[in-house]
Design an enzyme around this catalytic site. Structure first.
Site, PDB file in Angstrom:
ATOM      1  N   GLY A   1       0.818  -1.203   0.000  1.00 16.88           N
ATOM      2  CA  GLY A   1       0.000   0.000   0.000  1.00 16.88           C
ATOM      3  C   GLY A   1       0.844   1.240   0.000  1.00 16.88           C
ATOM      4  O   GLY A   1       2.065   1.193   0.089  1.00 16.88           O
ATOM      5  N   LYS A   2       0.136   2.351  -0.142  1.00 11.43           N
ATOM      6  CA  LYS A   2       0.831   3.627  -0.207  1.00 11.43           C
ATOM      7  C   LYS A   2       0.326   4.439   0.967  1.00 11.43           C
ATOM      8  O   LYS A   2      -0.849   4.781   1.045  1.00 11.43           O
ATOM      9  CB  LYS A   2       0.487   4.301  -1.521  1.00 11.43           C
ATOM     10  CG  LYS A   2       1.419   5.424  -1.911  1.00 11.43           C
ATOM     11  CD  LYS A   2       0.994   5.929  -3.293  1.00 11.43           C
ATOM     12  CE  LYS A   2       1.692   7.212  -3.652  1.00 11.43           C
ATOM     13  NZ  LYS A   2       3.072   7.037  -4.043  1.00 11.43           N
TER      14      LYS A   2
ATOM     15  N   PHE B   1       3.460   8.519   3.953  1.00 13.46           N
ATOM     16  CA  PHE B   1       4.878   8.843   3.861  1.00 13.46           C
ATOM     17  C   PHE B   1       5.618   8.082   2.778  1.00 13.46           C
ATOM     18  O   PHE B   1       6.751   8.394   2.474  1.00 13.46           O
ATOM     19  CB  PHE B   1       5.566   8.566   5.195  1.00 13.46           C
ATOM     20  CG  PHE B   1       5.050   9.438   6.289  1.00 13.46           C
ATOM     21  CD1 PHE B   1       5.354  10.785   6.293  1.00 13.46           C
ATOM     22  CD2 PHE B   1       4.257   8.926   7.296  1.00 13.46           C
ATOM     23  CE1 PHE B   1       4.878  11.608   7.293  1.00 13.46           C
ATOM     24  CE2 PHE B   1       3.789   9.747   8.296  1.00 13.46           C
ATOM     25  CZ  PHE B   1       4.082  11.086   8.306  1.00 13.46           C
TER      26      PHE B   1
ATOM     27  N   ASP C   1       1.354  10.356  15.363  1.00 16.09           N
ATOM     28  CA  ASP C   1       0.429  10.090  14.246  1.00 16.09           C
ATOM     29  C   ASP C   1      -0.445   8.874  14.548  1.00 16.09           C
ATOM     30  O   ASP C   1      -0.481   7.916  13.788  1.00 16.09           O
ATOM     31  CB  ASP C   1       1.217   9.900  12.947  1.00 16.09           C
ATOM     32  CG  ASP C   1       0.351  10.162  11.721  1.00 16.09           C
ATOM     33  OD1 ASP C   1      -0.756  10.726  11.890  1.00 16.09           O
ATOM     34  OD2 ASP C   1       0.774   9.794  10.607  1.00 16.09           O
TER      35      ASP C   1
END
Ligand SMILES: *[C@@H]1O[C@H](CO)[C@@H](O)[C@H](O)[C@H]1NC(C)=O
Ligand SMILES: *[C@@H]1O[C@H](CO)[C@@H](O)[C@H](O)[C@H]1NC(C)=O
Ligand SMILES: *[C@@H]1O[C@H](CO)[C@@H](O)[C@H](O)[C@H]1NC(C)=O
Ligand SMILES: *[C@@H]1O[C@H](CO)[C@@H](O)[C@H](O)[C@H]1NC(C)=O
Ligand SMILES: *[C@@H]1O[C@H](CO)[C@@H](O)[C@H](O)[C@H]1NC(C)=O
Ligand SMILES: *[C@@H]1O[C@H](CO)[C@@H](O)[C@H](O)[C@H]1NC(C)=O
Length: 664
Positions: free
Chosen positions: A348-349, A352, A465
């Site tokens: 996945g993307k 970051f 995050d």
């Protein structure tokens, strides 16, 4: 009687004496030499193979070899003698040799006062040309000395008490086969045979290369009366000398006899080998050129292949990274593990960078996050943090294995989580849908991991995050917090006064831009995360109806209407038994997202609230800071916001941004 006995005794003794004196030496033969055969002086020596070396290539040296016993040359009898010897003069490659070898007869074995060089170890300035020298010699001269009227630098001469030869001739031999004279080069290094025969009146000298019969014709033939020269007792010897020029002077074999007819011939097969210096082989120019060109081409190909390979696997490595050794992976190993970042392993993307699945040699599955970075600033600190995080150990943290650095690229290696991230199950309807108890367990796990990061490690670690997409699920659907420190990484380039103003919209505490990250900003994010787990939606949903767009506000509104559960995930509606704890999580979410940092609980308290160890504090939807959205500019929910965004991002940021003020 006694007198008669005495007489007999005297006669016997006399006879014995005569017999003894008649046992004088008549000759000798050496097919190669042994130590002790000869009397040696100067630099002469017998080499292990039986070779007699009169001189080596050292300059200004001489060497003699004498047969130990003298020979009687009684004028009243024959003065004849014959000799045959084999010699070799071997130069060093590229060097001219000198000075020569001589066969000689001398009344004494002491020639230590003689000179080397052109005197050939036979005479000195005093004894040369002196009739009392009593030296007869046959010289093989390789240097032309004008003072002695030498004919050339490769001649044979007959010398009587003087180095000025009575007779001489350039070295050559009569070839029976070809019927003509063939010249011989002494310094060719080839073995040369020499015969000297004297019958009392005529002296003959012949030469021939080794392996050729004694020629039928003489090179030198001279009538000579040696009766004045040869003393009663004469020693037979061989001499050699070197000067400015020098070469090895070798004798391979030597035979001598008073009688020419009785002279034994040398057995050539028994002669020692002459060491030959390796000829310096000079390959033709074309061959050299060809080989050079081929070599260069090969070098270029190899160099190219090396550079290609080096570039393919190139990394950035600095001195300070040595201390993080175990956490540093080689790019090559990661490249191989991910099959060259093949699309099949693409997971996945993220915000970051791209994430790939890989398998290390020992069947260890890894997830590799690959993202670009610019500049080296802050890199050291970041790597230090990564390394210290590698030492963090909590069952609800994704184990970080290490990193790798290349130019403009950074790779983070962590343990592979087979079930992916939580957001897939919350927002993308991935099966199985998670029942409340599983979600609660995940929340408790993440809360405990965050508590550990804030207090359990040697230094405070901020996650920065926290959100569903950063919570990974193992095979048993236990939640594991991943990607810590990532927001920090993206912070590089920001000015030091605004550190930490990074994260994901909806999870970012309002004071982040002004005061920077703290444990309280992590608590805020965790509050937003609790709400999304309970409500099954993201904190900000721009496509929803206005009153529902902001989760914090909407949950607060529902609570105010005493219908808190209206905001919960519709998929949880069937689980009525869990209502109380869903409501607790939603209120705790509001408590954690309080506008005022000081009013938020710390993670230890959050863990205790979730575990039901302590009741929630008394607060209402109208309590200060609850359900309030702060004046933060927000980008569309999936984006990451940074106050140092590039201009291109900024324009997008302006069109999609929604500004909202303090209010309910
Ligand atoms: C030398 O010659 C004599 C005869 O004159 C002979 O008996 C003797 O064996 C020879 N010696 C050598 C070593 O050739
Ligand atoms: C020649 O021999 C002498 C004495 O044996 C030795 O000192 C010298 O080093 C030798 N020279 C060469 C060139 O071998
Ligand atoms: C050598 O000659 C001398 C006389 O000139 C003589 O007395 C002597 O005996 C001879 N020696 C031999 C060995 O023949
Ligand atoms: C030459 O040799 C003789 C005898 O060997 C010696 O007496 C004389 O001194 C030597 N002369 C020189 C110049 O060396
Ligand atoms: C060969 O050499 C000998 C001796 O130097 C000489 O007398 C003769 O004339 C030469 N023969 C020829 C054909 O050159
Ligand atoms: C050699 O010379 C000596 C005297 O010097 C003489 O007695 C002898 O006869 C000569 N020999 C010959 C062969 O001519």
């Amino acid at each position: 009687m006694a007198q008669a006995l005495d007489l007999i005794w005297v006669v016997i003794s006399f006879l014995l004496l005569i017999n003894l004196s008649s046992q004088q030496e008549t000759g000798f033969i050496f097919n190669g030499f042994r130590q002790g055969d000869l009397h040696l002086d100067g630099v002469a020596q017998i080499l292990p193979g039986g070779l007699l070396q009169l001189t080596n290539t050292s300059g200004q040296k001489m060497g003699h070899a004498f047969f130990r016993q003298p020979f009687e040359f009684n004028s009243s009898e024959s003065l004849s003698f014959s000799t045959h010897f084999v010699c070799a003069m071997v130069r060093q490659p590229g060097v001219t040799g000198g000075n020569g070898i001589a066969f000689f007869l001398s009344p004494s074995m002491d020639l230590s006062n003689a000179d080397a060089t052109q005197y050939l170890g036979l005479f000195n300035t005093t004894t040369n040309r002196s009739p009392s020298s009593n030296i007869f010699a046959v010289e093989l001269d390789t240097v032309e000395s004008a003072e002695f009227d030498d004919i050339d630098n490769n001649h044979v001469g007959i010398n009587v008490n003087s180095l000025t030869s009575v007779d001489s001739a350039p070295a050559s031999y009569f070839s029976e086969k070809e019927g003509l004279n063939k010249s011989i080069s002494f310094l060719s290094g080839d073995s040369i045979q020499v015969w000297v025969d004297y019958d009392g009146t005529v002296l003959n000298v012949r030469l021939a290369p080794l392996g050729i019969q004694k020629p039928s014709r003489n090179l030198l033939s001279r009538s000579i009366n040696l009766s004045q020269v040869l003393q009663d007792r004469m020693f037979v010897g061989l001499s050699a000398a070197t000067g400015q020029l020098a070469n090895n002077h070798y004798i391979l074999g030597w035979s001598f006899n008073r009688s020419k007819a009785s002279l034994q011939s040398l057995d050539i097969s028994k002669l020692p080998r002459v060491p030959r210096p390796k000829p310096s082989y000079k390959p033709p120019l074309m061959l050299i050129l060809l080989l050079t060109v081929l070599g260069i081409i090969l070098l270029v190909i190899l160099g190219g292949a090396y550079l290609y390979k080096r570039n393919k696997y190139a990394e950035v490595r600095e001195e300070w990274e040595k201390e993080y050794g175990p956490h540093r992976y080689s790019y090559k190993s990661i490249y191989k593990a991910t099959n060259g970042f093949h699309r099949d392993g693409f997971l996945g993307k993220g915000g970051f960078g791209e994430v790939y699945k890989g398998t290390l040699p020992r069947d260890q599955d890894i997830a590799v996050k690959r993202f670009s970075h610019d500049g080296e600033r802050g890199m050291k600190q970041f790597v230090a943090e990564i390394a210290s995080m590698g030492r963090l150990d909590h069952r609800n943290l994704v184990p970080l294995l290490g990193y790798c650095r290349r130019k403009g690229e950074f790779l983070l290696v962590s343990k592979y989580m087979p079930n992916g991230s939580l957001d897939q199950f919350l927002f993308h309807n991935r099966e199985p849908s998670l029942p409340w108890l599983k979600r609660l367990a995940i929340l408790k796990g993440i809360a405990s991991a965050l508590h550990y990061l804030h207090t359990g490690a040697t230094q405070v670690v901020l996650h920065r995050d926290i959100k569903a997409s950063n919570v990974m699920l193992d095979t048993e659907f236990h939640g594991k917090l991943g990607d810590f420190g990532m927001a920090r990484f993206h912070d590089h380039g920001a000015s030091p006064t605004t550190t930490g103003a990074v994260g994901t919209v909806g999870y970012m505490a309002p004071e982040l831009t002004s005061m920077g990250a703290s444990t309280k900003t992590d608590v805020y994010s965790f509050g937003a995360f609790m709400l999304e787990v309970a409500c099954g939606r993201r904190p900000v949903e721009p496509n929803m109806r206005a009153e529902k767009q902001f989760l914090v506000k909407w949950v607060c509104d529902c609570w105010r209407k005493k219908a808190t559960l209206d905001a919960r995930d519709p998929k949880l509606r069937g689980e009525s038994s869990s209502s109380r704890s869903v409501e607790l999580v939603m209120k705790l979410g509001l408590l954690c997202t309080n506008l005022v940092p000081e009013s938020r609980p710390d993670m230890e308290q959050v863990v205790q609230y979730l575990d039901g160890l302590i009741p929630l504090p008394d607060f209402s939807p109208d309590s200060p800071g609850i359900g309030i959205l702060s004046p933060v500019m927000v980008v569309a929910s999936s984006s990451v916001i940074s106050n140092t965004s590039a201009p291109a991002t900024e324009s997008m940021f302006m069109t999609h941004s929604i500004q909202y003020g303090v209010g309910r």
